[in-house]
Write a protein that holds these residues in place. Structure first.
Motif, PDB file in Angstrom:
ATOM      1  N   ILE A   9       0.815  -1.223   0.000  1.00  0.00           N
ATOM      2  CA  ILE A   9       0.000   0.000   0.000  1.00  0.00           C
ATOM      3  C   ILE A   9       0.847   1.270   0.000  1.00  0.00           C
ATOM      4  N   GLY A  58       2.828  -1.271   4.437  1.00  0.00           N
ATOM      5  CA  GLY A  58       3.054   0.104   4.002  1.00  0.00           C
ATOM      6  C   GLY A  58       3.534   0.972   5.139  1.00  0.00           C
ATOM      7  N   GLY A  90      10.897  -0.288  -0.246  1.00  0.00           N
ATOM      8  CA  GLY A  90      10.783  -0.738  -1.644  1.00  0.00           C
ATOM      9  C   GLY A  90       9.848  -1.929  -1.743  1.00  0.00           C
ATOM     10  N   HIS A 114      -0.233  -5.008  -5.958  1.00  0.00           N
ATOM     11  CA  HIS A 114      -0.089  -3.556  -5.834  1.00  0.00           C
ATOM     12  C   HIS A 114      -1.458  -2.988  -5.476  1.00  0.00           C
ATOM     13  N   LYS A 170       9.944  -0.072 -17.651  1.00  0.00           N
ATOM     14  CA  LYS A 170       9.817   1.172 -18.419  1.00  0.00           C
ATOM     15  C   LYS A 170      11.000   1.379 -19.374  1.00  0.00           C
ATOM     16  N   GLU A 235      10.694  -5.260  -9.144  1.00  0.00           N
ATOM     17  CA  GLU A 235      10.813  -5.259 -10.599  1.00  0.00           C
ATOM     18  C   GLU A 235      12.278  -5.245 -11.021  1.00  0.00           C
TER      19      GLU A 235
HETATM   20  P1  GTP Z   1       5.591   4.418 -10.620  1.00  0.00           P
HETATM   21  O1  GTP Z   1       5.432   4.668 -12.057  1.00  0.00           O
HETATM   22  O2  GTP Z   1       6.792   5.067 -10.009  1.00  0.00           O
HETATM   23  O3  GTP Z   1       4.353   4.707  -9.816  1.00  0.00           O
HETATM   24  O4  GTP Z   1       5.919   2.876 -10.491  1.00  0.00           O
HETATM   25  P2  GTP Z   1       4.978   1.614 -10.357  1.00  0.00           P
HETATM   26  O5  GTP Z   1       3.709   1.770 -11.107  1.00  0.00           O
HETATM   27  O6  GTP Z   1       5.803   0.411 -10.651  1.00  0.00           O
HETATM   28  O7  GTP Z   1       4.563   1.653  -8.859  1.00  0.00           O
HETATM   29  P3  GTP Z   1       5.465   1.503  -7.569  1.00  0.00           P
HETATM   30  O8  GTP Z   1       6.513   0.483  -7.751  1.00  0.00           O
HETATM   31  O9  GTP Z   1       5.888   2.844  -7.092  1.00  0.00           O
HETATM   32  O10 GTP Z   1       4.359   0.956  -6.573  1.00  0.00           O
HETATM   33  C1  GTP Z   1       3.659  -0.248  -6.786  1.00  0.00           C
HETATM   34  C2  GTP Z   1       2.821  -0.535  -5.547  1.00  0.00           C
HETATM   35  O11 GTP Z   1       3.681  -0.779  -4.435  1.00  0.00           O
HETATM   36  C3  GTP Z   1       1.915   0.609  -5.123  1.00  0.00           C
HETATM   37  O12 GTP Z   1       0.727   0.053  -4.636  1.00  0.00           O
HETATM   38  C4  GTP Z   1       2.689   1.312  -4.018  1.00  0.00           C
HETATM   39  O13 GTP Z   1       1.824   1.904  -3.082  1.00  0.00           O
HETATM   40  C5  GTP Z   1       3.469   0.161  -3.399  1.00  0.00           C
HETATM   41  N1  GTP Z   1       4.797   0.558  -2.933  1.00  0.00           N
HETATM   42  C6  GTP Z   1       5.752   1.247  -3.624  1.00  0.00           C
HETATM   43  N2  GTP Z   1       6.859   1.400  -2.877  1.00  0.00           N
HETATM   44  C7  GTP Z   1       6.627   0.769  -1.712  1.00  0.00           C
HETATM   45  C8  GTP Z   1       7.402   0.569  -0.515  1.00  0.00           C
HETATM   46  O14 GTP Z   1       8.544   1.009  -0.376  1.00  0.00           O
HETATM   47  N3  GTP Z   1       6.815  -0.158   0.474  1.00  0.00           N
HETATM   48  C9  GTP Z   1       5.546  -0.651   0.370  1.00  0.00           C
HETATM   49  N4  GTP Z   1       5.055  -1.337   1.381  1.00  0.00           N
HETATM   50  N5  GTP Z   1       4.786  -0.464  -0.720  1.00  0.00           N
HETATM   51  C10 GTP Z   1       5.319   0.225  -1.751  1.00  0.00           C
END
Ligand code: GTP
Length: 416
Positions: A9, A58, A90, A114, A170, A235
């Protein structure tokens, strides 16, 4: 066989593109099609047999989530717990750091989702596929049009073995139009793999540090930037090196899927959920003489019978809608008031806002799948909580900060 699910989250620092609505509520609780964003995830997890526990991972303050967790736990009769990440670790770092809690009671299959996505969550099909293919990880992938593919994690799979051969997050040039949906199923051994990768990165960083100290590196800027070793991304840090090692399968999903990155994207995602409900749960949609298409109205809302609502509208608790009002493709949040003959199209009206008589609040739809690249000429109009539009004003493609009063017309502006 027991199963568990973890929903990633994030935390307040991750919801900035969701402003102004995330100023009042954590992004993951924002209502889409009348339910909190992650309610849809939890509902899908609850349908998986032997789901022993759902963990939300989260870094929000616990009290922001507690009443949602309490009511979802009661409704779905599955323990739902919040793991408060000490700092942003992360998408893989958090999973690894809390692995003991996650692996408690030895779940065999661990779903990871996610939070900021919408789809039909075909977790049963994903699980069957995962069990058939027997690799330690399965990624759910979907096909998008070629022009948008490189805005996502791109997957190359072997069409005979269904193995992930290559992963590119990406990428700058086209790799594949099969993309990562942000839904995975892991065996517990996958956590050992995260641990191994973390140790490899640590060793690499140690080596780089030593080389740096000995001035052996001419270009220190190529060192992986400023991360504590605990911060790991699923990823880039895990899937990229594991691709092609016979460890990951890719399940192809053909249903609807969108990311929910900015506040406006919730209107498009709501449309998708409504279409899904029309096929699978039509009983939750409202019908009536002045209701057009798919609409959900909270039973505590007061709607004048001459107001025409829909298609694709959600009206929240205690909202008041006056005579002759027209609402299309919009979300009207709790305790707002839409006065007589106002017209709302492609907009989100935040909590306790008011729209005066004969006002017109309008957004410009942008149905491209890649929703978080801001195109300033197109967008959903959004009222932050407590915003007020006077009678007869026209507000067109604007974002309005909380408690702002609008007493004239505005077009294409962010109103602070
Ligand atoms: P962006 O284009 O940067 O948004 O990348 P993305 O679409 O791959 O998303 P991102 O990796 O930032 O996040 C994917 C999911 O993981 C989302 O639901 C975020 O809320 C969650 N998330 C991202 N970073 C963290 C983290 O450090 N800890 C936790 N618990 N959740 C994370």
């Amino acid at each position: 066989m027991s199963n568990k699910a973890i929903i990633l989250i994030g935390g307040p620092s991750k919801g900035t593109r969701f402003r102004p609505l995330s100023l009042d509520i954590p992004k993951l609780l924002f209502p889409i099609a009348g339910k909190a964003m992650i309610y849809h995830h939890i509902e899908a997890c609850s349908k998986i047999p032997n789901m022993s526990e759902i963990l939300l991972l989260g870094f929000f303050q616990e009290n922001q989530l507690s009443s949602f967790i309490e009511s979802a736990t009661k409704q779905f009769k599955i323990p739902i717990k919040y793991i408060n990440e000490v700092k942003m670790l992360g998408t893989a770092g958090g999973l690894y750091h809390y692995r003991e809690t996650i692996l408690q009671n030895q779940p065999e299959n661990i779903f990871v989702l996610h939070s900021d996505i919408c789809c039909s969550f075909p977790l049963g099909d994903l699980l069957r596929f995962h069990l058939e293919n027997q690799r330690i990880c399965t990624i759910m992938g979907t096909q998008v049009s070629k022009e948008y593919a490189n805005q996502y994690g791109c997957l190359v799979r072997d069409e005979n073995t269904l193995e992930l051969l290559h992963y590119a997050e990406k990428p700058e040039t086209f790799v594949s139009n099969l993309i990562n949906c942000g839904i995975y199923c892991f065996k517990s051994q996958f956590f050992d793999q995260i641990g191994k990768t973390m140790n490899d990165i640590k060793a690499q960083q140690q080596l780089q540090l030593q080389q740096q100290q000995q001035n052996l590196i001419e270009y220190p800027e190529i060192i992986r930037k400023g991360t504590a070793t605990e911060n790991l991304r699923l990823e880039q840090d895990i899937f990229v090196p594991l691709a092609g090692t016979d460890s990951i399968s890719v399940y192809l999903y053909n249903g609807f899927w969108r990311q929910i990155k900015n506040a406006g994207s919730s209107v498009y995602c709501q449309d998708l959920y409504f279409k899904h409900y029309r096929e699978h749960k039509p009983e939750i949609l409202k019908s009536g003489e002045n209701i057009i298409g798919d609409v959900i109205i909270d039973p505590t809302a007061t709607i004048d019978p001459t107001a025409k609502i829909g298609p694709d509208v959600y009206i929240g608790p205690n909202v008041k809608v006056g005579k002759g009002v027209r609402i299309v493709h919009s979300i009207i949040l709790d305790s707002s008031e839409i006065k007589d003959h106002a017209c709302i199209l492609y907009s989100i009206i935040g909590w306790s806002s008011s729209v005066g008589p004969w006002a017109r609040i309008e957004g410009i739809p942008n149905y491209t799948p890649f929703l978080y690249k801001e195109d300033k000429r197109k967008g959903i109009t959004i009222f932050g909580s407590g915003a007020q539009a006077c009678g007869e004003v026209i507000v067109y493609n604007c974002i309005v900060m909380p408690h702002k009063q609008l007493d004239r017309n505005y077009t294409n502006e962010i109103l602070l």
